[in-house]
Design a protein around this motif. Structure first.
Motif, PDB file in Angstrom:
ATOM      1  N   ASN A  51      84.873  10.229 -38.201  1.00  0.00           N
ATOM      2  CA  ASN A  51      85.612   9.964 -37.181  1.00  0.00           C
ATOM      3  C   ASN A  51      85.242  11.069 -35.983  1.00  0.00           C
ATOM      4  N   ARG A  53      86.594  12.100 -32.600  1.00  0.00           N
ATOM      5  CA  ARG A  53      88.026  12.285 -32.171  1.00  0.00           C
ATOM      6  C   ARG A  53      88.167  12.684 -30.666  1.00  0.00           C
ATOM      7  N   GLN A  54      89.272  12.527 -29.921  1.00  0.00           N
ATOM      8  CA  GLN A  54      89.158  12.598 -28.632  1.00  0.00           C
ATOM      9  C   GLN A  54      89.637  14.337 -28.302  1.00  0.00           C
ATOM     10  N   THR A  58      92.530  16.204 -36.277  1.00  0.00           N
ATOM     11  CA  THR A  58      92.646  15.275 -36.981  1.00  0.00           C
ATOM     12  C   THR A  58      93.876  14.258 -36.196  1.00  0.00           C
ATOM     13  N   SER A  60      94.398  13.771 -33.186  1.00  0.00           N
ATOM     14  CA  SER A  60      94.117  13.256 -32.098  1.00  0.00           C
ATOM     15  C   SER A  60      93.365  11.749 -32.319  1.00  0.00           C
ATOM     16  N   ARG A  62      91.194   8.374 -32.687  1.00  0.00           N
ATOM     17  CA  ARG A  62      89.834   8.350 -33.090  1.00  0.00           C
ATOM     18  C   ARG A  62      89.260   7.344 -31.718  1.00  0.00           C
TER      19      ARG A  62
END
Length: 124
Positions: A51, A53-54, A58, A60, A62
């Motif tokens: 993933n 992420r932003q 985790t 945040s 995807r």
């Protein structure tokens, strides 16, 4: 004549096996680093279905999912600790770009070749 045909067939079979072996070896090696920003460090995400992420957590959103992929590393910082029973534990995250000028996404360093903290990637 039969002996010549037999030798030719054997030679073709050996050549086919050799070519097949080379093709298998080439597929097992990771793809070459991308041709992104030369000022950034190329990193290799070795795992599958990772993933992006932003933010370095985790929780945040995807942004994308990538597998065995090269990216440009912008910087790294400590974020949420990720525990993966198969890989380990790490709280370092790296901000990556898919290509020069693309959006930034975060990947936990567990899934990047190089260890807990990736050499050559500056702190954010």
């Amino acid at each position: 004549m039969k002996r010549l045909i037999s030798r030719t067939a054997m030679g073709l079979a050996v050549a086919a096996l050799a070519v097949g072996g080379l093709a298998t070896t080439a597929q097992a090696a990771p793809a070459a680093a991308n041709s992104g920003d030369p000022a950034l460090t190329d990193v290799y995400v070795w795992a599958t279905n990772v993933n992006l992420r932003q933010q370095p957590t985790t929780d945040s959103p995807r942004l994308a999912v990538r597998s065995q992929w090269w990216a440009d590393a912008v910087c790294q910082t400590q974020g949420q600790t990720v525990r993966d029973p198969a890989v380990g534990t790490n709280n370092w995250w790296t901000a990556v770009q898919e290509f020069a000028g693309s959006d930034i996404a975060w990947v936990n360093n567990l899934y990047i070749r190089g260890g807990v903290k990736i050499a050559g990637v500056p702190d954010c």
